[in-house]
Scaffold this motif. Structure first.
Motif: not given
Ligand code: GLU
Length: 142
Positions: A71-74, A76, A85, A99, A101, A124
């Motif tokens: 589960t993503r927290w965008a 980038h 992802h 991934h 971070g 991303t």
């Molecule tokens: N930096 C990554 C993205 O923006 C991972 C964000 C996350 O930790 O969900 O996809």
């Protein structure tokens, strides 16, 4: 905040992956996805709730003995299906990445990998990892 689940088992891991994502749903996210290995990699992604991913998995009869889910927290790239992802590399059909971070040097890595001929399909930072693994995998195989 992102959530990551992985599973490998004798039986189909899709229910385990989804159960893990359902349990992490309270943390908040903007998109969700999974990959299972079964005669190639089968990827499902959505910007909807985990219940929608569950529905997609049922419709596609997704199954495999190994998989990863996210589960993503965008940070980038906008919350969208193409940025959700797991991510693949265009040059390695067996590599899928999730991934958590931020990759601080993703821009310089992206430029280097593009110069090596890798095609980026998302906005991303994460996608550089997929291509970097594919790059080193190809070098070690040659
Ligand atoms: N930096 C990554 C993205 O923006 C991972 C964000 C996350 O930790 O969900 O996809």
């Amino acid at each position: 905040m992102c959530g990551i689940v992985s599973a490998i088992a004798r039986n189909n891991v899709v229910p385990t992956l989804l159960e893990g994502l359902f349990r992490l749903e309270y943390r908040g996210y903007d998109s969700a996805g999974l990959v299972v290995a079964n005669e190639g990699l089968n990827r499902l992604r959505t910007t909807a709730r985990v219940a929608e991913l569950d529905k997609l998995a049922s419709e596609e009869n997704a199954m495999g003995h190994a998989g990863i889910a996210h589960t993503r927290w965008a940070t980038h790239g906008a919350p969208s299906e193409r940025n959700a992802h797991p991510h693949f590399s265009d040059k390695a059909s067996k590599i899928a990445i999730v991934h958590n971070g931020i990759i601080e040097n993703h821009e310089v890595m992206r430029k280097r990998l593009q110069a090596e001929g890798f095609k980026f399909l998302s906005d991303t930072d994460t996608e550089v990892i997929a291509h970097l693994v594919a790059f080193h995998h190809a070098k070690s195989a040659s």
